[in-house]
Scaffold this motif. Structure first.
Motif, short mmCIF file in Angstrom:
data_model
loop_
_atom_site.label_atom_id
_atom_site.label_comp_id
_atom_site.label_asym_id
_atom_site.label_seq_id
_atom_site.Cartn_x
_atom_site.Cartn_y
_atom_site.Cartn_z
N VAL A 231 0.86 -1.18 0.00
CA VAL A 231 0.00 0.00 0.00
C VAL A 231 0.90 1.23 0.00
N LEU A 232 0.76 2.07 -1.02
CA LEU A 232 1.57 3.28 -1.09
C LEU A 232 0.69 4.49 -0.79
N GLN A 233 1.20 5.37 0.08
CA GLN A 233 0.46 6.60 0.37
C GLN A 233 0.90 7.69 -0.60
N GLU A 234 0.22 8.83 -0.53
CA GLU A 234 0.57 9.92 -1.42
C GLU A 234 1.83 10.61 -0.92
N SER A 235 2.88 10.62 -1.75
CA SER A 235 4.11 11.32 -1.37
C SER A 235 4.30 12.51 -2.30
N VAL A 236 4.75 13.61 -1.73
CA VAL A 236 4.93 14.85 -2.49
C VAL A 236 6.37 15.32 -2.32
N LEU A 237 6.99 15.70 -3.43
CA LEU A 237 8.31 16.33 -3.36
C LEU A 237 8.10 17.83 -3.43
N LYS A 238 8.64 18.55 -2.43
CA LYS A 238 8.42 20.00 -2.37
C LYS A 238 9.76 20.72 -2.51
N ILE A 239 9.78 21.71 -3.37
CA ILE A 239 11.05 22.36 -3.73
C ILE A 239 10.96 23.86 -3.51
N ASP A 240 11.95 24.39 -2.82
CA ASP A 240 12.07 25.85 -2.68
C ASP A 240 13.40 26.27 -3.31
N PRO A 241 13.41 26.66 -4.59
CA PRO A 241 14.67 26.95 -5.25
C PRO A 241 15.29 28.25 -4.75
N GLY A 242 16.58 28.22 -4.51
CA GLY A 242 17.30 29.42 -4.09
C GLY A 242 18.52 29.60 -4.97
N SER A 243 19.15 30.78 -4.87
CA SER A 243 20.31 30.99 -5.74
C SER A 243 21.53 30.24 -5.22
N ARG A 244 21.66 30.10 -3.90
CA ARG A 244 22.79 29.35 -3.37
C ARG A 244 22.37 27.97 -2.87
N ILE A 245 21.23 27.92 -2.19
CA ILE A 245 20.78 26.66 -1.59
C ILE A 245 19.32 26.42 -1.96
N THR A 246 19.00 25.19 -2.34
CA THR A 246 17.63 24.82 -2.64
C THR A 246 17.14 23.83 -1.59
N GLY A 247 15.99 24.12 -1.01
CA GLY A 247 15.40 23.18 -0.07
C GLY A 247 14.58 22.14 -0.82
N MET A 248 14.80 20.86 -0.51
CA MET A 248 14.01 19.79 -1.14
C MET A 248 13.51 18.88 -0.03
N THR A 249 12.21 18.80 0.11
CA THR A 249 11.62 18.05 1.21
C THR A 249 10.61 17.05 0.66
N VAL A 250 10.67 15.83 1.20
CA VAL A 250 9.71 14.81 0.80
C VAL A 250 8.69 14.67 1.92
N VAL A 251 7.41 14.70 1.58
CA VAL A 251 6.37 14.60 2.60
C VAL A 251 5.34 13.54 2.22
N ARG A 252 4.59 13.12 3.25
CA ARG A 252 3.45 12.24 3.04
C ARG A 252 2.20 13.08 3.25
N GLY A 253 1.31 13.07 2.28
CA GLY A 253 0.09 13.88 2.38
C GLY A 253 -1.02 13.12 3.06
N GLU A 254 -1.77 13.82 3.92
CA GLU A 254 -2.90 13.18 4.59
C GLU A 254 -4.10 14.10 4.46
N GLN A 255 -5.24 13.57 4.01
CA GLN A 255 -6.44 14.39 3.85
C GLN A 255 -7.18 14.48 5.18
N THR A 256 -7.45 15.71 5.63
CA THR A 256 -8.23 15.92 6.85
C THR A 256 -9.40 16.83 6.47
#
Ligand SMILES: [Zn+2]
Length: 423
Positions: free
Chosen positions: A50-75
């Motif tokens: 069973v696979l849940q919904e996973s989302v890759l979230k990206i905040d691009p920056g000029s020096r550093i880019t944040g990349m975060t993987v999350v699991r989405g849950e509907q409430t």
């Protein structure tokens, strides 16, 4: 969290380090990759899981880019994102730029040193469509590489990316009414993001660079000034109070009033790299959602989250809440894969010595992660682990320790163009 693959190397949901340790100890899993840590189950197929919904979230920056993987849950309130993996990719735009400079010096020397006749060249400098400067191109490339890698380790079903720092259209046409951002809670965040960039994080009047900043009406509201973005300036608290009910001109800054109507002129170029990035991300074949920096800041303030690049990425997107968990952040530093140029140059652009032709020495190349257990009465005795820098003589540097012979080294992970560190 630890990434998990099935027996056919298809991604499953990540598990906790504890569970990974148990799986490895019981022989149900093998180590697939060391950094980031990925294990492969020997007895499981993705089809049966069973696979849940996973989302890759990206905040691009000029020096550093944040990349975060999350699991989405509907409430009932909306989507809540549970953080699974925090990472920050440190780009090498600066070093790409320096490399180009060195290349230029070398070429300049060759041109002036060799004065044979060259046919004039004048119309061969066409920039192809979609061209990006090499330093920007390298940043976009880094993000695409990591999107591809995360896609191999987590069943990513969606990508959320911060496409612009502020919503340009919204700010340029303040007459648009009825939009929730216009009067709503979010309006201030979009405006602030724009002004911070326009006035370069600086008080318009005194030039102070440390915040907090306030938003000032160049021509005050009480004197007929509007709420339009062109009438707003960034000030410190002291200047804002001192200015009071005066216009910028009366306050002794006629230049502010003169330039106020000028829109942020490089808004398009600030956003150019990000548009190119979003276009490239769409080719991965999963839905790509876009967001603005102003709204990311709003989310972050709303959820009371400290500012780091990885957590900024977590706050991208239309979400009702976030769960941080107790996760560390993986710092991923782009190192490149060595240089094409084999000549060392002096600062003046003269050749000075040559680098080795071959990259590998006794099965290792610079950038590989190795473990070296040096025994005997040697100065380097002990256990060393880290990036190796190879020499033709077979005497390597491992981490910060120099002079370790190749025969003591055991490969942990091949160089993949990045260096890793937990923070
Ligand atoms: Zn000031």
């Amino acid at each position: 969290m630890v990434f998990v693959l099935d027996r056919h190397k298809k991604p499953l949901m990540p598990c906790t380090p504890k569970r990974a340790r148990l799986l490895l100890a019981r022989g149900r899993a093998v180590v697939h990759r060391v950094k980031p840590f990925v294990i492969r189950l020997r007895d499981r197929c993705a089809q049966d899981s069973v696979l849940q919904e996973s989302v890759l979230k990206i905040d691009p920056g000029s020096r550093i880019t944040g990349m975060t993987v999350v699991r989405g849950e509907q409430t009932p309130e909306g989507e809540v994102h549970h953080a699974l993996f925090f990472s920050e990719v440190q780009h090498r735009g600066e070093s790409v730029h320096r490399g180009k400079q060195t290349q230029r010096n070398a070429r300049r020397r060759r041109r002036s040193a060799n004065l044979r006749h060259r046919a004039p060249r004048f119309d061969n400098r066409v920039v192809p469509k979609g061209w990006l400067p090499p330093s920007v191109c390298s940043r976009v490339g880094n993000i695409l590489t990591w999107t591809r890698r995360y896609g191999r380790w987590v069943p990513i079903s969606r990508i959320e990316v911060e496409r612009v720092r502020f919503d340009n259209q919204l700010l340029e046409n303040p007459e648009i009414q009825g939009v929730e951002y216009q009067q709503g809670e979010r309006a201030g965040w979009e405006v602030r993001a724009y002004l911070l960039l326009k006035y370069e994080y600086r008080c318009t009047y005194c030039g102070k660079t440390d915040g907090p900043f306030e938003i000032d009406h160049i021509r005050p509201r009480s004197r007929g000034g509007s709420n339009r973005i062109s009438n707003l300036a960034l000030t410190c608290h002291i200047c804002n109070t001192a200015k009071g009910n005066q216009t910028a001109h009366e306050f002794g800054h006629p230049e502010v009033e003169a330039t106020a109507r000028r829109p942020l002129k490089d808004a398009a170029s600030v956003n150019a790299a990000r548009f190119a990035l979003v276009e490239a991300l769409r080719r991965f074949g999963v839905p790509v959602g876009t967001w603005t920096g102003g709204r990311t800041r709003w989310n972050r303030a709303r959820f009371g989250i400290e500012k780091t690049h990885a957590k900024d990425a977590l706050c991208v997107g239309e979400i009702a809440g976030v769960k941080l968990g107790r996760l560390k952040t993986l710092r991923i530093k782009a190192t490149g894969r060595g240089e094409h140029c084999r000549t060392n140059w002096t600062a003046e652009g003269f050749p000075r010595g040559y680098k080795m032709r071959q990259k590998q020495v006794r099965g290792f190349k610079t950038g590989d992660v190795v473990r070296a257990e040096v025994s005997g009465p040697l100065k380097t005795a002990g256990i060393h682990r880290g990036r190796v820098a190879v020499r033709a003589s077979g005497s390597f540097r491992v981490g910060k320790v120099d002079g370790i012979n190749a025969r003591y080294c055991v490969l942990v992970q091949r160089a993949d163009g990045y260096e890793y560190e937990w923070a």
